[in-house]
Design a protein around this motif. Structure first.
Motif, PDB file in Angstrom:
ATOM      1  N   SER A  96       0.807  -1.222   0.000  1.00  0.00           N
ATOM      2  CA  SER A  96       0.000   0.000   0.000  1.00  0.00           C
ATOM      3  C   SER A  96       0.837   1.267   0.000  1.00  0.00           C
ATOM      4  O   SER A  96       0.353   2.341   0.323  1.00  0.00           O
ATOM      5  CB  SER A  96      -0.947   0.000   1.208  1.00  0.00           C
ATOM      6  OG  SER A  96      -0.212   0.103   2.410  1.00  0.00           O
ATOM      7  N   GLY A  97       2.105   1.161  -0.399  1.00  0.00           N
ATOM      8  CA  GLY A  97       3.007   2.302  -0.349  1.00  0.00           C
ATOM      9  C   GLY A  97       3.011   3.208  -1.562  1.00  0.00           C
ATOM     10  O   GLY A  97       3.863   4.082  -1.671  1.00  0.00           O
ATOM     11  N   GLY A  98       2.078   3.015  -2.509  1.00  0.00           N
ATOM     12  CA  GLY A  98       2.019   3.896  -3.669  1.00  0.00           C
ATOM     13  C   GLY A  98       3.135   3.664  -4.679  1.00  0.00           C
ATOM     14  O   GLY A  98       3.544   4.577  -5.386  1.00  0.00           O
ATOM     15  N   ARG A 141       9.129   3.490  -8.590  1.00  0.00           N
ATOM     16  CA  ARG A 141       8.960   4.835  -8.054  1.00  0.00           C
ATOM     17  C   ARG A 141       7.904   4.758  -6.963  1.00  0.00           C
ATOM     18  O   ARG A 141       7.156   3.787  -6.885  1.00  0.00           O
ATOM     19  CB  ARG A 141       8.494   5.816  -9.142  1.00  0.00           C
ATOM     20  CG  ARG A 141       9.330   5.821 -10.412  1.00  0.00           C
ATOM     21  CD  ARG A 141      10.721   6.403 -10.150  1.00  0.00           C
ATOM     22  NE  ARG A 141      11.494   6.505 -11.375  1.00  0.00           N
ATOM     23  CZ  ARG A 141      12.433   5.632 -11.749  1.00  0.00           C
ATOM     24  NH1 ARG A 141      12.679   4.566 -11.018  1.00  0.00           N
ATOM     25  NH2 ARG A 141      13.124   5.819 -12.851  1.00  0.00           N
ATOM     26  N   ALA A 142       7.783   5.788  -6.146  1.00  0.00           N
ATOM     27  CA  ALA A 142       6.760   5.812  -5.103  1.00  0.00           C
ATOM     28  C   ALA A 142       6.179   7.208  -4.985  1.00  0.00           C
ATOM     29  O   ALA A 142       6.894   8.205  -5.098  1.00  0.00           O
ATOM     30  CB  ALA A 142       7.337   5.382  -3.757  1.00  0.00           C
ATOM     31  N   PHE A 192      -0.734  -0.366  -4.453  1.00  0.00           N
ATOM     32  CA  PHE A 192      -1.806   0.618  -4.384  1.00  0.00           C
ATOM     33  C   PHE A 192      -1.423   1.667  -3.360  1.00  0.00           C
ATOM     34  O   PHE A 192      -0.372   1.579  -2.734  1.00  0.00           O
ATOM     35  CB  PHE A 192      -3.157  -0.034  -4.068  1.00  0.00           C
ATOM     36  CG  PHE A 192      -3.160  -0.894  -2.834  1.00  0.00           C
ATOM     37  CD1 PHE A 192      -3.629  -0.410  -1.638  1.00  0.00           C
ATOM     38  CD2 PHE A 192      -2.680  -2.205  -2.883  1.00  0.00           C
ATOM     39  CE1 PHE A 192      -3.627  -1.201  -0.498  1.00  0.00           C
ATOM     40  CE2 PHE A 192      -2.687  -3.009  -1.757  1.00  0.00           C
ATOM     41  CZ  PHE A 192      -3.147  -2.511  -0.559  1.00  0.00           C
ATOM     42  N   MET A 193      -2.248   2.670  -3.221  1.00  0.00           N
ATOM     43  CA  MET A 193      -1.948   3.748  -2.293  1.00  0.00           C
ATOM     44  C   MET A 193      -2.930   3.647  -1.127  1.00  0.00           C
ATOM     45  O   MET A 193      -4.056   4.123  -1.214  1.00  0.00           O
ATOM     46  CB  MET A 193      -2.069   5.109  -2.988  1.00  0.00           C
ATOM     47  CG  MET A 193      -1.601   6.251  -2.128  1.00  0.00           C
ATOM     48  SD  MET A 193      -1.653   7.839  -2.967  1.00  0.00           S
ATOM     49  CE  MET A 193      -3.393   8.029  -3.285  1.00  0.00           C
ATOM     50  N   GLY A 194      -2.520   3.004  -0.091  1.00  0.00           N
ATOM     51  CA  GLY A 194      -3.413   2.775   1.041  1.00  0.00           C
ATOM     52  C   GLY A 194      -3.480   3.938   1.999  1.00  0.00           C
ATOM     53  O   GLY A 194      -2.653   4.833   1.984  1.00  0.00           O
TER      54      GLY A 194
END
Length: 165
Positions: free
Chosen positions: A55-57, A87-88, A130-132
């Motif tokens: 979930s770190g984008g 990338r993040a 995903f971006m949690g």
């Protein structure tokens, strides 16, 4: 030991402030009456295919970055390429460490080392990022989670590792 250490992030207070800045009176914390049951592995990890979800984008160079706070999309990450092209982007945590080494939020390289050492059978060639932490738990439960579960099942993984931020 570094001379300066950043203080830990108070996520509860940060979430309250974020929702307050958007005009909400308070964040409605998710409550689950009955936690889900966990399955027992039927074989040792050294024989398992592991699926990675984070979930770190994280996204691959060339993929669209996560752009907005209510983004419940995900990215398919090719685990055979390591982390050099990762990338993040995220709104809820300090990205400095993840941008220097994506493994801190999406540990492909350490998992590949476990495979090489025989501790883990294999790492699925597809991972999901995903971006949690930003959007509603209802959207996660009704939209994102079922899609990720379906993909992990299709990938025939034996065990899934969720790396939350």
């Amino acid at each position: 030991m570094p001379a300066y250490r950043k203080p830990p992030v108070d996520y509860i207070e940060r979430t309250r402030a974020l929702y307050g800045s958007m005009g909400f009176a308070a964040y409605d914390w998710r409550r689950i009456a009955e936690p889900p049951a966990f399955a027992t592995l039927k074989k040792p990890l050294s024989e398992c295919r592991l699926g990675l979800l984070g979930s770190g984008g994280v996204y691959e160079h060339g993929q669209t970055a996560f752009h907005f706070r209510d983004d419940i999309s995900f990215r398919v990450i090719d685990t055979t390429r390591g982390t050099a092209a990762l990338r993040a982007t995220h709104f809820a945590y300090d990205l400095e460490g993840a941008r220097k080494d994506p493994n801190v939020v999406f540990p492909i390289d350490p998992l590949q080392r476990l495979v090489a050492a025989g501790e883990l059978g294999e790492l699925s060639s597809r991972a999901y990022a995903f971006m949690g932490g930003i959007y509603s738990s209802r959207k996660v439960e009704e939209t994102l989670a079922p899609e990720l579960v379906a993909r992990v099942v299709k990938d025939e993984v034996d065990v899934a590792l969720l790396v939350p931020v």
